[in-house]
Design a protein around this motif. Structure first.
Motif, mmCIF file in Angstrom:
data_model
loop_
_atom_site.group_PDB
_atom_site.id
_atom_site.type_symbol
_atom_site.label_atom_id
_atom_site.label_comp_id
_atom_site.label_asym_id
_atom_site.label_seq_id
_atom_site.Cartn_x
_atom_site.Cartn_y
_atom_site.Cartn_z
ATOM 1 N N ALA A 35 -4.370 107.925 59.753
ATOM 2 C CA ALA A 35 -4.829 106.530 59.767
ATOM 3 C C ALA A 35 -6.108 106.367 58.958
ATOM 4 C CB ALA A 35 -5.052 106.074 61.207
ATOM 5 N N ILE A 58 -5.243 106.579 55.127
ATOM 6 C CA ILE A 58 -4.593 105.358 54.627
ATOM 7 C C ILE A 58 -5.584 104.197 54.544
ATOM 8 C CG2 ILE A 58 -2.840 103.614 55.120
ATOM 9 C CD1 ILE A 58 -1.184 105.872 56.425
ATOM 10 N N SER A 59 -6.330 103.978 55.622
ATOM 11 C CA SER A 59 -7.252 102.841 55.656
ATOM 12 C C SER A 59 -8.384 103.003 54.644
ATOM 13 C CB SER A 59 -7.823 102.671 57.067
ATOM 14 O OG SER A 59 -8.528 103.831 57.463
ATOM 15 N N SER A 60 -8.919 104.220 54.511
ATOM 16 C CA SER A 60 -10.007 104.432 53.561
ATOM 17 C C SER A 60 -9.525 104.306 52.118
ATOM 18 C CB SER A 60 -10.668 105.798 53.788
ATOM 19 O OG SER A 60 -9.729 106.849 53.635
ATOM 20 N N VAL A 95 -6.971 102.446 51.034
ATOM 21 C CA VAL A 95 -6.706 101.034 50.767
ATOM 22 C C VAL A 95 -8.011 100.259 50.590
ATOM 23 C CG1 VAL A 95 -5.780 98.901 51.748
ATOM 24 C CG2 VAL A 95 -4.477 101.026 51.936
ATOM 25 N N SER A 96 -8.968 100.477 51.489
ATOM 26 C CA SER A 96 -10.236 99.740 51.408
ATOM 27 C C SER A 96 -11.013 100.102 50.150
ATOM 28 C CB SER A 96 -11.084 100.020 52.653
ATOM 29 O OG SER A 96 -11.391 101.401 52.750
#
Length: 201
Positions: free
Chosen positions: A170, A173-175, A177-178
């Motif tokens: 998680a 993926i989040s890092s 995308v951001s």
């Protein structure tokens, strides 16, 4: 800005505690959490001192120069026009490396050092305005990709997580995308700024 946020949170807690009849829980929690906050600060301070020392050794041993060369294809693309041999680029490379390993506490002093070096390149007439390189540095440091979230894993282990690293997918993926969105918007706004400056000339 943050002082007003925290002040608002405290005021709201007291108000809701009074109206819900739980004001004693608010006061007890405030007193008990103070000691935990001091313990947390001491743990973070120890980690910060250790990694800051290691980064200083890496700088003096020439490791920062090697890391700068290793990351040069990425940093040259993101920081176009910045001298590849500059100290600022070396500090940026070490900041990226520290963030990759989830060492946010170690990345902070490196980021501050990089910002100080980048500030030296600004013209005197724009000394109060962040340069495009400085803005990109903030984006990279804030929305960094963490291959190994060390600090988060340590905190999760401290609070009883059975598998502290199970949040890794998680986080990746989040890092990613951001960071991608941050870089794209930074480049777009940079081009818009250059276009406006050309029109006003």
């Amino acid at each position: 800005m943050m002082k007003w946020v925290f002040t608002g949170l405290i005021v709201c807690s007291v108000i809701f505690g009074m109206f819900s009849g739980n004001i004693e829980h608010v006061s007890n929690t405030a007193l008990s959490e103070c000691s935990k906050a001091v313990e947390f600060i001491l743990k973070i301070a120890g980690s910060l001192c250790m990694w800051s020392g290691l980064m200083k050794i890496a700088e003096q041993s020439g490791l920062t120069t090697k890391m700068s060369k290793l990351l040069s294809p990425i940093t040259r693309l993101l920081f176009h026009g910045l001298n590849p041999e500059s100290k600022a680029l070396r500090m940026i490379s070490m900041n990226i490396t520290a963030n990759l390993f989830g060492l946010g506490n170690a990345a902070t002093p490196l980021g501050i050092a990089a910002m100080k070096e980048l500030a030296k390149d600004r013209p005197d007439t724009r000394a109060h305005i962040a340069s495009n390189h400085m803005i990109m540095m903030v984006v990279l440091n804030t929305a960094s990709i963490q291959l190994l979230p060390t600090t988060i894993a340590l905190l999760r282990l401290e609070y009883g997580a059975a598998n502290p690293m199970d949040v890794l997918p998680a986080i990746l993926i989040s890092s990613f995308v951001s960071l991608s969105i941050g870089i794209v918007f930074c480049k777009i706004l940079n081009r818009m700024q250059l276009g406006l400056e050309r029109e006003t000339r």
